[in-house]
Scaffold this motif. Structure first.
Motif, short mmCIF file in Angstrom:
data_model
loop_
_atom_site.label_atom_id
_atom_site.label_comp_id
_atom_site.label_asym_id
_atom_site.label_seq_id
_atom_site.Cartn_x
_atom_site.Cartn_y
_atom_site.Cartn_z
N LYS A 109 0.82 -1.21 0.00
CA LYS A 109 0.00 0.00 0.00
C LYS A 109 0.85 1.26 0.00
O LYS A 109 0.40 2.32 -0.41
N THR A 110 2.10 1.13 0.43
CA THR A 110 3.00 2.29 0.46
C THR A 110 3.86 2.37 -0.79
O THR A 110 4.74 3.22 -0.88
N GLY A 111 3.62 1.50 -1.77
CA GLY A 111 4.40 1.48 -3.00
C GLY A 111 5.44 0.38 -2.95
O GLY A 111 5.52 -0.38 -2.00
N GLY A 112 6.21 0.28 -3.99
CA GLY A 112 7.24 -0.74 -4.05
C GLY A 112 7.04 -1.66 -5.23
O GLY A 112 6.18 -1.43 -6.08
N PRO A 113 7.82 -2.74 -5.27
CA PRO A 113 7.79 -3.63 -6.43
C PRO A 113 6.51 -4.47 -6.48
O PRO A 113 5.87 -4.73 -5.47
#
Length: 59
Positions: free
Chosen positions: A11-15
């Protein structure tokens, strides 16, 4: 809610990650860019299903 082969993203971004197995509220995932498929333990409430909107991934 989630099942093996689902594509998810934090939910916080990333791959982008693929769900390998589900154990209750725990997902065992691997990054889609990791060919060794090293398992990462994540909480089901910390990710959303991943989908593309044009050229961009959107949770």
């Amino acid at each position: 809610m989630f099942k093996p082969q689902d594509l998810v993203q934090s939910k916080t971004g990333g791959p982008q990650m693929i769900v390998l197995r589900v154990e209750g509220e725990t997902l065992w995932c691997a990054r889609t860019d990791d060919f060794s498929k090293k398992e990462i333990e994540v909480s089901a409430d910390s990710v959303n299903l991943y989908h593309l909107d044009g050229d961009f991934g959107v949770c």
